[in-house]
Write a protein that holds these residues in place. Sequence first.
Motif, short mmCIF file in Angstrom:
data_model
loop_
_atom_site.label_atom_id
_atom_site.label_comp_id
_atom_site.label_asym_id
_atom_site.label_seq_id
_atom_site.Cartn_x
_atom_site.Cartn_y
_atom_site.Cartn_z
N ASP A 75 38.51 36.72 46.69
CA ASP A 75 39.81 37.09 46.15
C ASP A 75 40.18 38.39 46.85
OD1 ASP A 75 38.49 39.18 44.77
OD2 ASP A 75 38.88 38.36 42.78
N CYS A 76 41.34 38.97 46.53
CA CYS A 76 41.82 40.12 47.32
C CYS A 76 40.86 41.30 47.29
CB CYS A 76 43.22 40.53 46.88
SG CYS A 76 43.35 41.21 45.20
N SER A 77 40.45 41.72 46.11
CA SER A 77 39.56 42.88 46.02
C SER A 77 38.14 42.52 46.44
CB SER A 77 39.58 43.48 44.62
OG SER A 77 39.24 42.51 43.65
N GLY A 78 37.79 41.26 46.33
CA GLY A 78 36.49 40.81 46.82
C GLY A 78 36.40 40.96 48.34
N LEU A 79 37.51 40.66 49.03
CA LEU A 79 37.54 40.81 50.49
C LEU A 79 37.43 42.28 50.90
CD1 LEU A 79 37.90 39.57 53.34
CD2 LEU A 79 40.38 39.90 53.02
#
Length: 165
Positions: A75-79
């Motif tokens: 997900d965005c913050s995971g990336l």
Amino acid sequence: MLALHHTHAHPVSARLSRFGAASVLTAAAVAAPALIPGALSSAQAASLATHALDVAASKQGAPYQWGATGPYRFDCSGLTQYSFKRAGKKLPRTAAAQYNSTRHIAASSRRIGDLVFFHAGSSASSVYHVGIYAGSGRIWHAPRTGATVRLERIWTSSVWYGRVR
């Protein structure tokens, strides 16, 4: 600091006279950030950010999955968390927490590798998305369900910038 590797044993005062006090002070100023836990020189920070950007770009095409932190789905913050971790810096898990952990900077000061935070209000809790600035108004990010990690233009002016320290 060449004298430290010299084959002859010289007292410290000889090193000072050989290289000059200014050289020693300059070397100490450059080395000091390495002695302070968590502190980075601007060159180290730029290198860190560039490395994180390269990691994110290497994940192009990886599918979005809510809550995913890699290495194959994000997900965005995971990336962003995954990318900076591979570059050697730990970030919190969510976009809002990442915003709170960065040094906030003006759009005019943004650099490649800075984080771009999308928000819907005036507080940190309104941050809903994050990507890594790639230059020319573009970010690497994991946009949404059904999409993949990609390079895309920033589509709104409702963004804040943060520099990982």
